[in-house]
Design a protein around this motif. Structure first.
Motif, PDB file in Angstrom:
ATOM      1  N   GLY A 199      47.359  26.565  28.393  1.00  0.00           N
ATOM      2  CA  GLY A 199      47.254  27.900  28.974  1.00  0.00           C
ATOM      3  C   GLY A 199      46.437  28.835  28.114  1.00  0.00           C
ATOM      4  O   GLY A 199      45.652  29.643  28.609  1.00  0.00           O
ATOM      5  N   LEU A 200      46.593  28.712  26.790  1.00  0.00           N
ATOM      6  CA  LEU A 200      45.820  29.554  25.883  1.00  0.00           C
ATOM      7  C   LEU A 200      44.334  29.236  25.947  1.00  0.00           C
ATOM      8  O   LEU A 200      43.488  30.120  25.779  1.00  0.00           O
ATOM      9  CB  LEU A 200      46.289  29.346  24.432  1.00  0.00           C
ATOM     10  N   MET A 201      44.012  27.967  26.187  1.00  0.00           N
ATOM     11  CA  MET A 201      42.621  27.526  26.115  1.00  0.00           C
ATOM     12  C   MET A 201      41.871  27.661  27.431  1.00  0.00           C
ATOM     13  O   MET A 201      40.673  27.409  27.487  1.00  0.00           O
ATOM     14  CB  MET A 201      42.570  26.061  25.647  1.00  0.00           C
ATOM     15  N   LYS A 202      42.563  28.043  28.497  1.00  0.00           N
ATOM     16  CA  LYS A 202      41.874  28.116  29.782  1.00  0.00           C
ATOM     17  C   LYS A 202      40.813  29.226  29.748  1.00  0.00           C
ATOM     18  O   LYS A 202      40.989  30.240  29.052  1.00  0.00           O
ATOM     19  CB  LYS A 202      42.871  28.372  30.913  1.00  0.00           C
ATOM     20  N   PRO A 203      39.724  29.079  30.481  1.00  0.00           N
ATOM     21  CA  PRO A 203      38.672  30.098  30.477  1.00  0.00           C
ATOM     22  C   PRO A 203      39.212  31.450  30.939  1.00  0.00           C
ATOM     23  O   PRO A 203      39.989  31.529  31.886  1.00  0.00           O
ATOM     24  CB  PRO A 203      37.641  29.548  31.482  1.00  0.00           C
ATOM     25  N   GLN A 204      38.815  32.501  30.250  1.00  0.00           N
ATOM     26  CA  GLN A 204      39.261  33.839  30.588  1.00  0.00           C
ATOM     27  C   GLN A 204      38.278  34.526  31.546  1.00  0.00           C
ATOM     28  O   GLN A 204      37.070  34.452  31.370  1.00  0.00           O
ATOM     29  CB  GLN A 204      39.391  34.689  29.305  1.00  0.00           C
ATOM     30  N   VAL A 205      38.841  35.175  32.555  1.00  0.00           N
ATOM     31  CA  VAL A 205      38.030  35.922  33.508  1.00  0.00           C
ATOM     32  C   VAL A 205      37.810  37.329  32.947  1.00  0.00           C
ATOM     33  O   VAL A 205      38.722  37.928  32.377  1.00  0.00           O
ATOM     34  CB  VAL A 205      38.735  36.004  34.874  1.00  0.00           C
ATOM     35  N   ASP A 206      36.610  37.845  33.079  1.00  0.00           N
ATOM     36  CA  ASP A 206      36.330  39.220  32.663  1.00  0.00           C
ATOM     37  C   ASP A 206      37.020  40.145  33.651  1.00  0.00           C
ATOM     38  O   ASP A 206      36.545  40.355  34.767  1.00  0.00           O
ATOM     39  CB  ASP A 206      34.816  39.456  32.661  1.00  0.00           C
ATOM     40  N   LEU A 335      44.583  48.409  47.386  1.00  0.00           N
ATOM     41  CA  LEU A 335      45.581  48.811  46.399  1.00  0.00           C
ATOM     42  C   LEU A 335      45.398  47.942  45.166  1.00  0.00           C
ATOM     43  O   LEU A 335      45.277  46.714  45.272  1.00  0.00           O
ATOM     44  CB  LEU A 335      46.995  48.662  46.955  1.00  0.00           C
ATOM     45  N   VAL A 336      45.366  48.580  44.006  1.00  0.00           N
ATOM     46  CA  VAL A 336      45.250  47.885  42.728  1.00  0.00           C
ATOM     47  C   VAL A 336      46.532  48.139  41.955  1.00  0.00           C
ATOM     48  O   VAL A 336      46.946  49.288  41.796  1.00  0.00           O
ATOM     49  CB  VAL A 336      44.038  48.396  41.924  1.00  0.00           C
ATOM     50  N   TYR A 337      47.188  47.068  41.477  1.00  0.00           N
ATOM     51  CA  TYR A 337      48.504  47.197  40.845  1.00  0.00           C
ATOM     52  C   TYR A 337      48.454  46.646  39.417  1.00  0.00           C
ATOM     53  O   TYR A 337      48.183  45.473  39.217  1.00  0.00           O
ATOM     54  CB  TYR A 337      49.544  46.423  41.657  1.00  0.00           C
ATOM     55  N   LEU A 338      48.724  47.513  38.437  1.00  0.00           N
ATOM     56  CA  LEU A 338      48.789  47.094  37.033  1.00  0.00           C
ATOM     57  C   LEU A 338      50.236  46.752  36.698  1.00  0.00           C
ATOM     58  O   LEU A 338      51.126  47.605  36.776  1.00  0.00           O
ATOM     59  CB  LEU A 338      48.293  48.218  36.121  1.00  0.00           C
ATOM     60  N   THR A 339      50.497  45.508  36.294  1.00  0.00           N
ATOM     61  CA  THR A 339      51.863  45.067  36.066  1.00  0.00           C
ATOM     62  C   THR A 339      51.898  43.780  35.263  1.00  0.00           C
ATOM     63  O   THR A 339      50.860  43.135  35.055  1.00  0.00           O
ATOM     64  CB  THR A 339      52.577  44.839  37.416  1.00  0.00           C
ATOM     65  N   ASP A 340      53.114  43.385  34.828  1.00  0.00           N
ATOM     66  CA  ASP A 340      53.277  42.068  34.219  1.00  0.00           C
ATOM     67  C   ASP A 340      53.750  41.045  35.260  1.00  0.00           C
ATOM     68  O   ASP A 340      53.924  39.869  34.952  1.00  0.00           O
ATOM     69  CB  ASP A 340      54.253  42.114  33.046  1.00  0.00           C
ATOM     70  N   PRO A 349      53.710  41.275  52.910  1.00  0.00           N
ATOM     71  CA  PRO A 349      52.442  41.774  52.371  1.00  0.00           C
ATOM     72  C   PRO A 349      51.837  42.842  53.279  1.00  0.00           C
ATOM     73  O   PRO A 349      52.035  42.805  54.495  1.00  0.00           O
ATOM     74  CB  PRO A 349      51.549  40.519  52.337  1.00  0.00           C
ATOM     75  N   PRO A 350      51.097  43.774  52.703  1.00  0.00           N
ATOM     76  CA  PRO A 350      50.435  44.794  53.522  1.00  0.00           C
ATOM     77  C   PRO A 350      49.187  44.220  54.186  1.00  0.00           C
ATOM     78  O   PRO A 350      48.747  43.115  53.855  1.00  0.00           O
ATOM     79  CB  PRO A 350      50.068  45.863  52.495  1.00  0.00           C
ATOM     80  N   GLU A 351      48.618  44.978  55.095  1.00  0.00           N
ATOM     81  CA  GLU A 351      47.409  44.522  55.774  1.00  0.00           C
ATOM     82  C   GLU A 351      46.152  44.809  54.965  1.00  0.00           C
ATOM     83  O   GLU A 351      45.103  44.231  55.231  1.00  0.00           O
ATOM     84  CB  GLU A 351      47.307  45.190  57.151  1.00  0.00           C
ATOM     85  N   TYR A 352      46.237  45.724  54.024  1.00  0.00           N
ATOM     86  CA  TYR A 352      45.058  46.073  53.225  1.00  0.00           C
ATOM     87  C   TYR A 352      44.948  45.156  51.997  1.00  0.00           C
ATOM     88  O   TYR A 352      45.937  44.572  51.546  1.00  0.00           O
ATOM     89  CB  TYR A 352      45.131  47.545  52.789  1.00  0.00           C
ATOM     90  N   PRO A 353      43.739  45.012  51.447  1.00  0.00           N
ATOM     91  CA  PRO A 353      43.540  44.140  50.286  1.00  0.00           C
ATOM     92  C   PRO A 353      44.308  44.649  49.061  1.00  0.00           C
ATOM     93  O   PRO A 353      44.403  45.850  48.829  1.00  0.00           O
ATOM     94  CB  PRO A 353      42.025  44.208  50.050  1.00  0.00           C
ATOM     95  N   THR A 354      44.844  43.702  48.289  1.00  0.00           N
ATOM     96  CA  THR A 354      45.601  44.039  47.079  1.00  0.00           C
ATOM     97  C   THR A 354      45.079  43.219  45.909  1.00  0.00           C
ATOM     98  O   THR A 354      44.858  42.011  46.029  1.00  0.00           O
ATOM     99  CB  THR A 354      47.099  43.747  47.270  1.00  0.00           C
ATOM    100  N   LEU A 355      44.889  43.896  44.775  1.00  0.00           N
ATOM    101  CA  LEU A 355      44.501  43.214  43.537  1.00  0.00           C
ATOM    102  C   LEU A 355      45.583  43.470  42.496  1.00  0.00           C
ATOM    103  O   LEU A 355      45.876  44.615  42.160  1.00  0.00           O
ATOM    104  CB  LEU A 355      43.150  43.731  43.014  1.00  0.00           C
ATOM    105  N   TRP A 356      46.184  42.396  42.002  1.00  0.00           N
ATOM    106  CA  TRP A 356      47.178  42.491  40.935  1.00  0.00           C
ATOM    107  C   TRP A 356      46.462  42.346  39.593  1.00  0.00           C
ATOM    108  O   TRP A 356      45.865  41.309  39.320  1.00  0.00           O
ATOM    109  CB  TRP A 356      48.225  41.389  41.073  1.00  0.00           C
ATOM    110  N   CYS A 357      46.486  43.388  38.779  1.00  0.00           N
ATOM    111  CA  CYS A 357      45.925  43.325  37.424  1.00  0.00           C
ATOM    112  C   CYS A 357      47.084  43.020  36.493  1.00  0.00           C
ATOM    113  O   CYS A 357      47.878  43.908  36.141  1.00  0.00           O
ATOM    114  CB  CYS A 357      45.260  44.651  37.059  1.00  0.00           C
ATOM    115  N   GLU A 371      43.876  38.420  35.325  1.00  0.00           N
ATOM    116  CA  GLU A 371      44.627  38.619  34.093  1.00  0.00           C
ATOM    117  C   GLU A 371      43.893  39.593  33.182  1.00  0.00           C
ATOM    118  O   GLU A 371      42.706  39.416  32.889  1.00  0.00           O
ATOM    119  CB  GLU A 371      44.840  37.295  33.374  1.00  0.00           C
ATOM    120  N   ILE A 372      44.594  40.618  32.750  1.00  0.00           N
ATOM    121  CA  ILE A 372      44.016  41.613  31.836  1.00  0.00           C
ATOM    122  C   ILE A 372      44.256  41.172  30.409  1.00  0.00           C
ATOM    123  O   ILE A 372      45.385  40.912  30.009  1.00  0.00           O
ATOM    124  CB  ILE A 372      44.634  43.004  32.073  1.00  0.00           C
TER     125      ILE A 372
END
Length: 375
Positions: A199-206, A335-340, A349-357, A371-372
């Motif tokens: 898991g630590l070595m997997k490529p990180q997304v910007d 909707l953009v949601y910052l969370t763990d 789920p809502p009908e609008y797009p959601t991004l979990w940060c 993943e942040i």
């Protein structure tokens, strides 16, 4: 110096190098410092402090386990991820998480050390949300009681500076991967640890690029009847709306204020959202702060200064943010949601797009997840 305790600790490290080279290599990064003023052990990412009387009461096998325990606190950056959480409860959660890893790796776990098979596979962040609040007097009843009991050790940060903490976390990540590769080459890397290291070595997304892409893609899909499609109007006499990206509709930003999001992460996220807002110019931005319920909200119209003033702190639920959007008759373009992402997700789920940060490797129940990682 108490020579007996020092010798037991030194022998434990030497044994780890032979029997558990992953832990042995990392243990060498932590000088052993006698400190009679503490009750048991303490780690700060740079040193292991120990009470010699405590060490002398442990068997050789448990001293080895205790050193590996301190190593894993560093590998998992436990001492620098307290944020606004209760210190003792966070330490208990950390002990549950890493003691299970140690048990799965063949280490002896001492009587009274925090271990619960029900937490197997969970991180400290997830376990924290499942534990009861510590007693007001700070006491713990141990296994079988209403409170989990006392952690094995203490944790403290070696440096209060966020940049220094981030640098130490990076150094430990590199050292962890190197130690894992060495142990794996020798055929001595336990399976549970190998999955963790993978898991630590997997490529990180910007995450910044992913966040920008998500919101700007929404802006390109906004239609305007006030701006007809000139090609269709002029060539065919058909009046249809055109795509435009000068401005988007409303955007909702959910912020998890349960205590798992530290100030450094929130500041970085806020700065990136502000930059994207300046670019896409949404009509309104609604920021909703939520723990187990909506704790507060902020509204920003176009060209307003974007400055977050978070409120709240408690349990974790995600549904209240989506309910708040519906109750306030907001039709967001996203909707953009910052969370763990540690909390119940069994809702529609809502009908609008959601991004979990997300601040870890969890995956959102719907929408997209990025993943942040603050560098």
């Amino acid at each position: 110096m108490n020579q007996e305790a020092a010798t037991k600790l030194t022998r434990a490290r030497a044994t780890l190098i032979l029997d558990q080279p992953f832990f042995g290599a990392l243990a060498l990064r932590l000088p052993l410092i006698e400190k009679p003023s503490i009750k048991t052990l303490c780690v700060n990412g740079k040193n292991i402090f120990y009470n010699p009387d405590f060490v002398n009461k442990l068997s050789a096998s448990l001293v080895k386990s205790a050193v590996a325990h301190e190593v894993m606190h560093c590998v998992l950056s436990h001492m620098d991820r307290l944020a606004e959480r209760h210190p003792k409860k966070w330490n208990q959660a950390c002990d549950y998480a890493l003691n299970q890893l140690l048990a799965d790796s063949g280490f002896e776990i001492g009587e009274g050390w925090l271990l619960n098979p029900g937490f197997k596979g969970m991180s400290a962040d997830e376990i924290y949300n499942l534990l009861p609040e510590p007693e007001p007097d700070g006491s713990g009843t141990g296994p079988g009681g209403s409170s989990p009991g006392d952690p094995l050790d203490e944790m403290e940060s070696a440096d209060p500076d966020p940049a220094a903490k981030a640098e130490m976390a990076r150094e430990w990540k590199v050292a962890t991967i190197q130690a894992a590769n060495g142990a794996k080459a020798m055929g001595q890397l336990p399976g549970e640890l190998e999955r963790f290291i993978d898991g630590l070595m997997k490529p990180q997304v910007d995450w910044k690029a992913a966040l920008r892409r998500f919101i700007t893609d929404v802006s390109k899909n906004d239609y305007s009847w006030a701006r007809p499609n000139k090609m269709m109007l002029g060539g065919h006499g058909i009046y249809i709306p055109s795509l435009y990206s000068e401005s988007v509709g409303d955007i909702v930003v959910g912020v998890d204020v349960s205590g798992s999001i530290d100030d450094t992460t929130l500041d970085a996220f806020s700065a990136e959202i502000e930059a994207i807002i300046a670019e896409v110019q949404p009509a309104n931005v609604h920021v909703v702060f939520c723990d187990s319920q909506v704790a507060g909200s902020q509204h920003f119209a176009r060209h307003d200064e974007f400055k977050l003033n978070p409120v709240g702190g408690g349990g974790t639920r995600f549904e209240p943010v989506f309910s708040w959007v519906e109750e306030n008759n907001i039709r967001p373009v996203c909707l953009v949601y910052l969370t763990d992402l540690y909390g119940p997700t069994d809702f529609t789920p809502p009908e609008y797009p959601t991004l979990w940060c997300c601040t870890n490797e969890q995956i959102g129940p719907f929408g997209e997840t990025v993943e942040i990682e603050i560098k």
